[in-house]
Design a protein around this motif. Structure first.
Motif, PDB file in Angstrom:
ATOM      1  N   LYS A  97       0.728  -1.135   0.038  1.00 14.87           N
ATOM      2  CA  LYS A  97      -0.012  -0.224  -0.021  1.00 14.87           C
ATOM      3  C   LYS A  97       0.985   1.247  -0.063  1.00 14.87           C
ATOM      4  O   LYS A  97       0.779   2.227  -0.775  1.00 14.87           O
ATOM      5  CB  LYS A  97      -1.103  -0.075   1.218  1.00 14.87           C
ATOM      6  N   LEU A  98       1.943   1.206   0.921  1.00 22.16           N
ATOM      7  CA  LEU A  98       2.792   2.510   0.775  1.00 22.16           C
ATOM      8  C   LEU A  98       3.485   2.488  -0.376  1.00 22.16           C
ATOM      9  O   LEU A  98       3.670   3.657  -1.028  1.00 22.16           O
ATOM     10  CB  LEU A  98       3.922   2.032   2.128  1.00 22.16           C
ATOM     11  N   PHE A  99       3.892   1.361  -1.267  1.00 23.34           N
ATOM     12  CA  PHE A  99       4.732   1.652  -2.610  1.00 23.34           C
ATOM     13  C   PHE A  99       3.725   2.032  -3.467  1.00 23.34           C
ATOM     14  O   PHE A  99       3.940   3.078  -4.209  1.00 23.34           O
ATOM     15  CB  PHE A  99       4.995   0.189  -2.673  1.00 23.34           C
ATOM     16  N   THR A 100       2.503   1.527  -3.359  1.00 17.59           N
ATOM     17  CA  THR A 100       1.405   2.009  -4.332  1.00 17.59           C
ATOM     18  C   THR A 100       0.899   3.372  -4.313  1.00 17.59           C
ATOM     19  O   THR A 100       1.191   4.193  -5.271  1.00 17.59           O
ATOM     20  CB  THR A 100       0.273   0.925  -4.561  1.00 17.59           C
ATOM     21  N   LEU A 101       0.741   3.780  -3.076  1.00 21.54           N
ATOM     22  CA  LEU A 101       0.208   5.234  -3.095  1.00 21.54           C
ATOM     23  C   LEU A 101       1.363   6.265  -3.234  1.00 21.54           C
ATOM     24  O   LEU A 101       1.147   7.292  -3.755  1.00 21.54           O
ATOM     25  CB  LEU A 101      -0.251   5.205  -1.522  1.00 21.54           C
ATOM     26  N   THR A 102       2.480   5.761  -2.879  1.00 21.08           N
ATOM     27  CA  THR A 102       3.629   6.730  -3.064  1.00 21.08           C
ATOM     28  C   THR A 102       3.726   7.246  -4.513  1.00 21.08           C
ATOM     29  O   THR A 102       4.296   8.175  -4.810  1.00 21.08           O
ATOM     30  CB  THR A 102       4.809   6.226  -2.197  1.00 21.08           C
ATOM     31  N   GLY A 103       3.694   5.942  -5.110  1.00 17.24           N
ATOM     32  CA  GLY A 103       4.066   6.052  -6.629  1.00 17.24           C
ATOM     33  C   GLY A 103       2.909   7.004  -7.072  1.00 17.24           C
ATOM     34  O   GLY A 103       3.108   7.941  -7.921  1.00 17.24           O
ATOM     35  N   GLU A 104       1.595   6.565  -6.853  1.00 17.55           N
ATOM     36  CA  GLU A 104       0.477   7.381  -7.515  1.00 17.55           C
ATOM     37  C   GLU A 104       0.584   8.723  -7.317  1.00 17.55           C
ATOM     38  O   GLU A 104       0.338   9.503  -7.863  1.00 17.55           O
ATOM     39  CB  GLU A 104      -0.923   6.597  -6.888  1.00 17.55           C
ATOM     40  N   ILE A 105       0.687   9.092  -5.868  1.00 22.95           N
ATOM     41  CA  ILE A 105       0.561  10.682  -5.345  1.00 22.95           C
ATOM     42  C   ILE A 105       1.813  11.262  -5.852  1.00 22.95           C
ATOM     43  O   ILE A 105       1.731  12.476  -6.397  1.00 22.95           O
ATOM     44  CB  ILE A 105       0.576  10.556  -3.684  1.00 22.95           C
ATOM     45  N   THR A 106       3.224  10.828  -5.751  1.00 19.40           N
ATOM     46  CA  THR A 106       4.388  11.394  -6.626  1.00 19.40           C
ATOM     47  C   THR A 106       4.120  11.812  -7.875  1.00 19.40           C
ATOM     48  O   THR A 106       4.044  12.976  -8.163  1.00 19.40           O
ATOM     49  CB  THR A 106       5.454  10.466  -6.562  1.00 19.40           C
ATOM     50  N   ASP A 107       3.350  11.009  -8.772  1.00 26.99           N
ATOM     51  CA  ASP A 107       3.098  11.256 -10.102  1.00 26.99           C
ATOM     52  C   ASP A 107       1.877  12.352 -10.080  1.00 26.99           C
ATOM     53  O   ASP A 107       2.129  13.235 -11.116  1.00 26.99           O
ATOM     54  CB  ASP A 107       2.583   9.951 -10.770  1.00 26.99           C
ATOM     55  N   TYR A 108       0.992  12.217  -9.353  1.00 32.77           N
ATOM     56  CA  TYR A 108      -0.064  13.247  -9.274  1.00 32.77           C
ATOM     57  C   TYR A 108       0.217  14.587  -8.983  1.00 32.77           C
ATOM     58  O   TYR A 108       0.141  15.567  -9.706  1.00 32.77           O
ATOM     59  CB  TYR A 108      -1.280  12.942  -8.426  1.00 32.77           C
ATOM     60  N   TRP A 109       1.254  14.836  -8.003  1.00 35.16           N
ATOM     61  CA  TRP A 109       1.850  15.956  -7.730  1.00 35.16           C
ATOM     62  C   TRP A 109       2.627  16.515  -8.924  1.00 35.16           C
ATOM     63  O   TRP A 109       2.727  17.646  -8.712  1.00 35.16           O
ATOM     64  CB  TRP A 109       2.529  15.940  -6.360  1.00 35.16           C
ATOM     65  N   SER A 116      -3.941  10.569   3.148  1.00 32.11           N
ATOM     66  CA  SER A 116      -3.784  11.963   3.583  1.00 32.11           C
ATOM     67  C   SER A 116      -2.346  12.408   3.875  1.00 32.11           C
ATOM     68  O   SER A 116      -1.716  13.403   3.437  1.00 32.11           O
ATOM     69  CB  SER A 116      -4.709  12.131   4.465  1.00 32.11           C
ATOM     70  N   ILE A 117      -1.617  11.563   4.714  1.00 27.93           N
ATOM     71  CA  ILE A 117      -0.451  11.997   5.304  1.00 27.93           C
ATOM     72  C   ILE A 117       0.756  11.676   4.235  1.00 27.93           C
ATOM     73  O   ILE A 117       1.594  12.556   4.099  1.00 27.93           O
ATOM     74  CB  ILE A 117      -0.133  11.356   6.792  1.00 27.93           C
ATOM     75  N   ILE A 118       0.593  10.631   3.402  1.00 28.56           N
ATOM     76  CA  ILE A 118       1.593  10.301   2.189  1.00 28.56           C
ATOM     77  C   ILE A 118       1.322  11.625   1.433  1.00 28.56           C
ATOM     78  O   ILE A 118       2.501  12.005   0.809  1.00 28.56           O
ATOM     79  CB  ILE A 118       1.128   9.047   1.598  1.00 28.56           C
ATOM     80  N   ALA A 119       0.052  11.847   0.960  1.00 26.99           N
ATOM     81  CA  ALA A 119      -0.155  13.208   0.166  1.00 26.99           C
ATOM     82  C   ALA A 119       0.775  14.580   0.851  1.00 26.99           C
ATOM     83  O   ALA A 119       1.338  15.248   0.113  1.00 26.99           O
ATOM     84  CB  ALA A 119      -1.598  13.390  -0.023  1.00 26.99           C
ATOM     85  N   HIS A 120       0.617  14.525   2.183  1.00 34.22           N
ATOM     86  CA  HIS A 120       1.338  15.716   2.838  1.00 34.22           C
ATOM     87  C   HIS A 120       2.760  15.646   2.912  1.00 34.22           C
ATOM     88  O   HIS A 120       3.545  16.491   2.233  1.00 34.22           O
ATOM     89  CB  HIS A 120       0.784  15.619   4.307  1.00 34.22           C
ATOM     90  N   GLU A 121       3.312  14.521   3.002  1.00 31.02           N
ATOM     91  CA  GLU A 121       4.798  14.382   3.192  1.00 31.02           C
ATOM     92  C   GLU A 121       5.555  14.525   1.553  1.00 31.02           C
ATOM     93  O   GLU A 121       6.707  14.902   1.437  1.00 31.02           O
ATOM     94  CB  GLU A 121       5.394  13.062   3.558  1.00 31.02           C
ATOM     95  N   LEU A 122       4.861  13.892   0.714  1.00 32.09           N
ATOM     96  CA  LEU A 122       5.180  14.025  -0.858  1.00 32.09           C
ATOM     97  C   LEU A 122       5.100  15.543  -1.388  1.00 32.09           C
ATOM     98  O   LEU A 122       5.811  15.808  -2.030  1.00 32.09           O
ATOM     99  CB  LEU A 122       4.514  13.010  -1.621  1.00 32.09           C
ATOM    100  N   ALA A 123       4.065  15.987  -0.830  1.00 32.60           N
ATOM    101  CA  ALA A 123       4.019  17.575  -1.441  1.00 32.60           C
ATOM    102  C   ALA A 123       5.222  18.423  -0.935  1.00 32.60           C
ATOM    103  O   ALA A 123       5.678  19.493  -1.232  1.00 32.60           O
ATOM    104  CB  ALA A 123       2.742  18.104  -0.758  1.00 32.60           C
TER     105      ALA A 123
END
Ligand code: TRP
Ligand code: ZN
Length: 475
Positions: free
Chosen positions: A274-286, A327-334
């Motif tokens: 889950k961490l891997f998938t969300l991190t990838g998806e969110i990094t790309d979206y940002w 939400s927190i992954i989105a925060h840290e990646l932003a």
């Protein structure tokens, strides 16, 4: 000669050039004979702080670091660290001596440009006096050999524990705002960024994770494994990590192709995918919203130190003792854009990090069909006039309460108020222009206001003043 102080400083410089006074004993006027020639140079000590008046001894004056080459050997069983830090810097003044920040630990040797230097410890300041003074604009290297049991900083700036935190199987290293001095000597302030080589040696079987990417494969000899990490983009020292322990790892790329590394303590094994998938998806979206990803890899680490918080360590945010949600992954990646690529010059402007990263949580919710940013803004705005958030102006973060929730939530509200005032097209263009103009650099609130006014053609001073600087709820 403008003052006595300066005269004494020059004398000190001259005397140390002539090598007739031990560096740690300040010379007095009595050491000077009246018929001595006047000092030949203006070499003087670098300041003990970089100039952030809220944190007067954080960072140092007189030089600018370009690169840290850290070699640390850590034994979790004994909690002993042995380190060699080699620092490349350029002098911004003529220097007779200069400081590094270092908390605890024992220094055994310091050299400057390969010559032995004298040094003195005083609190969290390490003062280095090179054998030869350093001329303004010249490049120099400093090598510090040190060792000991690193001790994290406890409850300074209202933050709990931060810095180098020993865990049963290794260490959890999260250093904002000024805890990197608990594990290596440095210029501990985001106003001086540098690139890093972080080489970590641990008992075989332990994994060591740091910023950026591995250089070659880890090597094992005599029961110890060495990991060589390199962060080739400028990084603030509070974002440096050397997190160690047992980890389950997943490596690959984001859907858009950015190299990615996720690692979780065995306790959190089930959240690795889950961490891997969300991190990838969110990094790309940002990357589509904020502009191109600023670094050469992305990722995340979950360790078992129950910090209850996360830190946006460059390229690898660190989550302390919990499986992070979107939400927190989105925060840290932003933060990789806001805080890491674009860094603050003064801690009082922390809203430029936390307000933006919190607003990113709202944008992510909106993107995913959850609550809109507008709905979240309205919920906060409905808080009663005596809510503490309204008494704390987020544009001026206070050193005794740096990470007050107002810096996060009212900071984010400021951006939403701005978005409503200028419209979506200008607002999102502003975000991309902001990150492009200052990529890998430093920013101030004034610069942001100026850019927002330029792109919108509006006078936005009243809006920013009400949201950032007034101790009351904006209308
Ligand atoms: N910057 C962190 C966040 O995004 C909060 C934080 C501040 C922190 N200092 C820290 C986290 C030290 C870990 C360690 O929310
Ligand atoms: Zn944050």
């Amino acid at each position: 000669m403008r003052s006595n102080k300066r005269w004494v400083a020059m004398l000190a410089a001259l005397i140390s050039v002539l090598g007739c006074s031990p560096a740690d004993k300040p010379p007095s006027l009595a050491d000077h004979r009246l018929d001595d020639p006047p000092p030949l140079t203006g070499h003087r000590p670098g300041a003990a702080g970089i100039g952030d008046t809220d944190f007067p001894t954080d960072g140092n004056g007189g030089y600018d670091v370009s690169h840290y080459d850290l070699a640390v050997d850590y034994t979790p069983m004994t909690k002993q660290l042995q380190g060699v830090a080699t620092i490349q810097a350029a002098a911004t003044q003529d220097l007779s001596s200069f400081n590094l920040d270092l908390s605890g630990l024992t220094v055994s040797k310091v050299s400057v440009n390969n010559s032995t230097a004298t040094f003195r410890r005083q609190g969290e300041e390490l003062t280095v006096t090179p054998a030869k003074p350093i001329d303004v604009k010249s490049r120099f290297s400093v090598k510090v050999v040190y060792s000991g049991q690193p001790k994290p900083i406890q409850d300074s700036a209202n933050l709990g524990t931060f810095g180098f935190v020993a865990t049963p199987d290794g260490a959890f290293v999260a250093s904002e705002p000024d805890g990197s001095k608990t594990w290596f000597p440095n210029n501990d302030h985001p106003a001086d960024k540098a690139t890093y080589d972080i080489t970590i040696t641990v008992p075989a079987g332990v994994t060591a994770l740091a910023n950026g990417e591995l250089v070659g494969r880890p090597t094992t000899a005599q029961g110890k494994t060495t990991f060589r990490w390199r962060e080739r983009h400028p990084m603030a020292s509070y974002l440096a990590t050397a997190t160690m322990g047992k980890f389950a790892q997943r490596e690959g790329r984001t859907p858009a192709g950015i190299p990615e590394i996720a690692a979780v303590d065995p306790k959190f094994k089930t959240s690795l995918d889950k961490l891997f998938t969300l991190t990838g998806e969110i990094t790309d979206y940002w990357s589509t919203v904020f502009g191109p990803y600023p670094f050469s890899s992305t990722g995340g680490i979950v360790d078992d130190f129950a910090a209850g918080y996360a830190l946006e360590n460059q390229t690898k945010p660190l989550y302390g003792g919990f499986a992070p949600d979107q939400s927190i992954i989105a925060h840290e990646l932003a933060h990789q854009w806001f805080g890491n690529s674009l860094s603050i010059k003064r801690w009082k402007e922390l809203w430029l990090n936390e307000g933006f990263a919190t607003y990113a949580e709202w944008l992510w919710s909106e993107h995913k069909g959850g609550k809109s940013a507008e709905a979240i803004f309205n919920e906060f705005h409905a808080r009663p006039a005596d809510d503490p958030m309204w008494a704390y102006p987020p544009g001026r973060a206070r050193p005794d309460d740096l990470f007050n929730l107002s810096v996060y939530n009212r900071g984010a509200m400021t951006l939403h108020a701005l978005r409503k005032a200028v419209g979506d097209a200008t607002f999102f263009k502003l975000l991309k222009t902001w990150t492009a103009d200052h990529r890998h650099g430093h920013v101030t609130t004034d610069e942001f206001i100026h850019l927002a006014e330029q792109l919108s053609g509006q006078n936005l001073r009243p809006l920013f003043d009400a949201w950032l600087f007034q101790p009351r709820r904006p209308a």
